[in-house]
Motif scaffolding. Sequence first.
Motif, PDB file in Angstrom:
ATOM      1  N   GLY A  24      75.921  60.218  96.548  1.00 47.58           N
ATOM      2  CA  GLY A  24      76.300  58.912  96.367  1.00 47.58           C
ATOM      3  C   GLY A  24      77.645  58.668  97.160  1.00 47.58           C
ATOM      4  O   GLY A  24      78.449  59.329  97.339  1.00 47.58           O
ATOM      5  N   LEU A  25      77.443  57.446  97.781  1.00 47.83           N
ATOM      6  CA  LEU A  25      78.644  56.905  98.587  1.00 47.83           C
ATOM      7  C   LEU A  25      79.166  55.824  98.187  1.00 47.83           C
ATOM      8  O   LEU A  25      78.349  54.671  97.949  1.00 47.83           O
ATOM      9  CB  LEU A  25      77.770  56.663 100.037  1.00 47.83           C
ATOM     10  CG  LEU A  25      78.854  56.054 101.111  1.00 47.83           C
ATOM     11  CD1 LEU A  25      80.139  56.704 101.524  1.00 47.83           C
ATOM     12  CD2 LEU A  25      78.126  55.621 102.375  1.00 47.83           C
ATOM     13  N   GLY A  26      80.557  55.639  97.837  1.00 44.37           N
ATOM     14  CA  GLY A  26      80.981  54.251  97.413  1.00 44.37           C
ATOM     15  C   GLY A  26      82.252  54.123  97.951  1.00 44.37           C
ATOM     16  O   GLY A  26      82.861  55.015  98.512  1.00 44.37           O
ATOM     17  N   ARG A  27      83.085  53.362  97.096  1.00 43.71           N
ATOM     18  CA  ARG A  27      84.568  53.027  97.399  1.00 43.71           C
ATOM     19  C   ARG A  27      85.310  53.537  96.435  1.00 43.71           C
ATOM     20  O   ARG A  27      86.562  53.765  96.309  1.00 43.71           O
ATOM     21  CB  ARG A  27      84.718  51.665  97.699  1.00 43.71           C
ATOM     22  CG  ARG A  27      84.371  51.288  98.936  1.00 43.71           C
ATOM     23  CD  ARG A  27      84.646  49.762  99.255  1.00 43.71           C
ATOM     24  NE  ARG A  27      83.954  48.886  98.210  1.00 43.71           N
ATOM     25  CZ  ARG A  27      83.654  47.580  98.240  1.00 43.71           C
ATOM     26  NH1 ARG A  27      84.363  46.892  99.209  1.00 43.71           N
ATOM     27  NH2 ARG A  27      82.858  47.034  97.126  1.00 43.71           N
TER      28      ARG A  27
ATOM     29  N   ALA B 193      79.047  58.689  87.821  1.00 39.54           N
ATOM     30  CA  ALA B 193      77.829  58.782  88.299  1.00 39.54           C
ATOM     31  C   ALA B 193      77.278  60.192  88.003  1.00 39.54           C
ATOM     32  O   ALA B 193      76.278  60.546  87.863  1.00 39.54           O
ATOM     33  CB  ALA B 193      77.478  57.937  89.556  1.00 39.54           C
ATOM     34  N   LYS B 194      78.227  61.071  88.851  1.00 43.30           N
ATOM     35  CA  LYS B 194      77.771  62.330  88.602  1.00 43.30           C
ATOM     36  C   LYS B 194      77.711  63.182  87.399  1.00 43.30           C
ATOM     37  O   LYS B 194      76.907  63.763  87.161  1.00 43.30           O
ATOM     38  CB  LYS B 194      78.979  63.195  89.760  1.00 43.30           C
ATOM     39  CG  LYS B 194      78.539  64.576  90.011  1.00 43.30           C
ATOM     40  CD  LYS B 194      79.532  65.314  91.095  1.00 43.30           C
ATOM     41  CE  LYS B 194      79.210  66.695  91.001  1.00 43.30           C
ATOM     42  NZ  LYS B 194      80.086  67.653  91.813  1.00 43.30           N
ATOM     43  N   ALA B 195      78.972  62.644  86.594  1.00 48.99           N
ATOM     44  CA  ALA B 195      78.709  63.205  85.302  1.00 48.99           C
ATOM     45  C   ALA B 195      77.673  62.643  84.644  1.00 48.99           C
ATOM     46  O   ALA B 195      76.896  63.552  83.511  1.00 48.99           O
ATOM     47  CB  ALA B 195      80.147  62.827  84.512  1.00 48.99           C
TER      48      ALA B 195
ATOM     49  N   VAL C 263      77.104  52.020  86.405  1.00 50.97           N
ATOM     50  CA  VAL C 263      76.141  53.192  86.252  1.00 50.97           C
ATOM     51  C   VAL C 263      75.840  53.541  85.057  1.00 50.97           C
ATOM     52  O   VAL C 263      75.035  54.224  84.545  1.00 50.97           O
ATOM     53  CB  VAL C 263      76.693  54.347  87.046  1.00 50.97           C
ATOM     54  CG1 VAL C 263      78.082  54.921  86.520  1.00 50.97           C
ATOM     55  CG2 VAL C 263      75.700  55.533  87.588  1.00 50.97           C
ATOM     56  N   ARG C 264      76.972  53.023  83.923  1.00 48.94           N
ATOM     57  CA  ARG C 264      76.675  53.809  82.505  1.00 48.94           C
ATOM     58  C   ARG C 264      75.453  53.104  81.900  1.00 48.94           C
ATOM     59  O   ARG C 264      74.830  53.491  80.922  1.00 48.94           O
ATOM     60  CB  ARG C 264      77.975  53.702  81.761  1.00 48.94           C
ATOM     61  CG  ARG C 264      78.053  52.062  81.716  1.00 48.94           C
ATOM     62  CD  ARG C 264      79.621  51.876  80.758  1.00 48.94           C
ATOM     63  NE  ARG C 264      80.023  50.650  80.683  1.00 48.94           N
ATOM     64  CZ  ARG C 264      80.684  50.042  81.835  1.00 48.94           C
ATOM     65  NH1 ARG C 264      80.703  50.732  82.898  1.00 48.94           N
ATOM     66  NH2 ARG C 264      81.122  48.642  81.865  1.00 48.94           N
ATOM     67  N   TYR C 265      74.810  51.886  82.555  1.00 49.69           N
ATOM     68  CA  TYR C 265      73.751  51.363  82.044  1.00 49.69           C
ATOM     69  C   TYR C 265      72.423  51.873  82.942  1.00 49.69           C
ATOM     70  O   TYR C 265      71.155  51.377  82.703  1.00 49.69           O
ATOM     71  CB  TYR C 265      73.706  49.845  82.059  1.00 49.69           C
ATOM     72  CG  TYR C 265      74.621  49.124  81.236  1.00 49.69           C
ATOM     73  CD1 TYR C 265      74.706  49.291  79.738  1.00 49.69           C
ATOM     74  CD2 TYR C 265      75.859  48.806  81.888  1.00 49.69           C
ATOM     75  CE1 TYR C 265      75.564  48.687  79.091  1.00 49.69           C
ATOM     76  CE2 TYR C 265      76.946  48.176  81.170  1.00 49.69           C
ATOM     77  CZ  TYR C 265      76.707  48.238  79.646  1.00 49.69           C
ATOM     78  OH  TYR C 265      77.826  47.735  78.950  1.00 49.69           O
TER      79      TYR C 265
ATOM     80  N   GLY D 277      76.237  52.565  96.919  1.00 51.33           N
ATOM     81  CA  GLY D 277      76.796  51.696  95.690  1.00 51.33           C
ATOM     82  C   GLY D 277      76.064  52.219  94.649  1.00 51.33           C
ATOM     83  O   GLY D 277      74.777  51.989  94.520  1.00 51.33           O
ATOM     84  N   VAL D 278      76.687  53.078  93.816  1.00 56.25           N
ATOM     85  CA  VAL D 278      75.987  53.527  92.498  1.00 56.25           C
ATOM     86  C   VAL D 278      76.127  53.072  91.152  1.00 56.25           C
ATOM     87  O   VAL D 278      77.191  53.574  90.372  1.00 56.25           O
ATOM     88  CB  VAL D 278      76.352  55.329  92.536  1.00 56.25           C
ATOM     89  CG1 VAL D 278      75.318  55.791  91.609  1.00 56.25           C
ATOM     90  CG2 VAL D 278      76.089  55.822  94.159  1.00 56.25           C
TER      91      VAL D 278
END
Lengths: 286, 286
Positions: free
Chosen positions: A33-36, A44-46, A131-133, A10-11
């Motif tokens: 990172g694991l998510g749906r 998140a990777k970027a 994730v942007r915050y 949950g990222v």
Amino acid sequence: MKLRVLTIVGVGLLGGSIGLAARRRGIVDCVRGLGRSRESLDEAKALGAIDEVHLDPTTAIPGSDLVVVCTPVDLIAETVLQHAAVATPGTIFTDVGSTKKRIVDDLEGKLPPGIVFVGSHPLAGSEKRGVRYADADLFVGRMTVVTMSQKNFERPVPDAVGMDFVVDFWQAIGSTCRFMLAEYHDKGVATTSHLPHLIASTLACVVPMWAQCLVATGYRDTTRIAAGDPGLWTAIFEQNRDELLNALDRFDAQLGLFRQAIEKGDHSALHAMLAEAKKNRDAIDS
Amino acid sequence: MKLRVLTIVGVGLLGGSIGLAARRRGIVDCVRGLGRSRESLDEAKALGAIDEVHLDPTTAIPGSDLVVVCTPVDLIAETVLQHAAVATPGTIFTDVGSTKKRIVDDLEGKLPPGIVFVGSHPLAGSEKRGVRYADADLFVGRMTVVTMSQKNFERPVPDAVGMDFVVDFWQAIGSTCRFMLAEYHDKGVATTSHLPHLIASTLACVVPMWAQCLVATGYRDTTRIAAGDPGLWTAIFEQNRDELLNALDRFDAQLGLFRQAIEKGDHSALHAMLAEAKKNRDAIDS
């Protein structure tokens, strides 16, 4: 401390901040990172919060040293159980949930041999989501409560090792740590966090439209947390129902005393209660 | 706008900020500070908030173009009446009080000929007290409510002139302005300001000592205003007693609905109320 593989489930704001913090501080070789949602994991990777994007637990979990579950609180226990089933023995699980007792209870006696869960609650966050915050310094100077159950005491190995490991991890990303029994944690945050959220939300419901132009900083501050995600907070209230209702009873009793003093025009009682409130509030910042 | 003499009665955080703002913006030739403590007025002069120190109304008031009364709300009406008796006809009085109706009622029909009182409430301030926290930009981007009574409408001259003058003054020191009937102002701030203060104070009373270590930003924000001065707020609650009790009734009713949903485990009702709170809170910042 140095980890080989850290997996974040949950990222979002918190999970992303953990990934950023761990990568920037060089305490981990690889963050998975694991998510749906592939889209959100790609973001998140970027942003540099994770190294690898995973949608499948069977590739994300095995070989992890530490798995941090950052899902909503009502999904934490089942997520840990599901992922523990595919984890390499020796893997330590933790979380970032705002409630602890129910999660610990739900996991008690159900984890596979060699898998340890240690509950964490970093007292950091935001009413924002996503994730942007994320912020690599979100945990700096904040406290993380690391919880124990009574059973943890009776079974010092390997749980104690797991707890030390989790404490070292939070400290490595800037947080201070404090141990607390899960039930005391939940009793405490019912008053310091869940009750304020409930009260802020109530205040946000009772301002008529025509009076919104009169809103100033006092109201803004008092209600800021009411902008939090309704789904996350519904789950938190449900998980900590009994303690929240206890805290609400104390709040109602105190508010009743204030009301009585205002109704009766009891100047000295009103002044004394406001003075007590000020003293308590000042003590927090001193 | 240009004033010859501005007199500030009570040179604390708000009075001092008015003096600083007016002097820095060059809209006044002379700012007189009137108060009871020479020490605090000397400090105000040293900080550049006033030009002259006055302990005696008979030297401070005559010849003033505008007198701004910055005393606690329960002293405003009597202070205006006392000082109006020695004022030069044509002097305009205003204030910075958080309540308005009782002040307007107390002054109705009692001012000497040629003296006008126009109620003001700048929605700016701080939980801090004292001229050392004064800020020349305290009012920038904030709103000041300028209040009228029904009688003001019926008697357009010279009250209308006084109102325009007071609006011009607040705008000259950076504030925006809005006209409002005194009773609507009091109804509105009962919900947007006085109720939040009461609630923040209640919250600040109910955290047990042992749980203070669990306090985070949510609680800090929600209770910040509880650090306000107990004496000032006791007076505000008393002046606006009926409207505050009305607002408290609405708050209690809404909190009762939240309690019911939590007790019953009514997930969708709880979620819907938290979503409404979020929508209302988001609307304030949009």
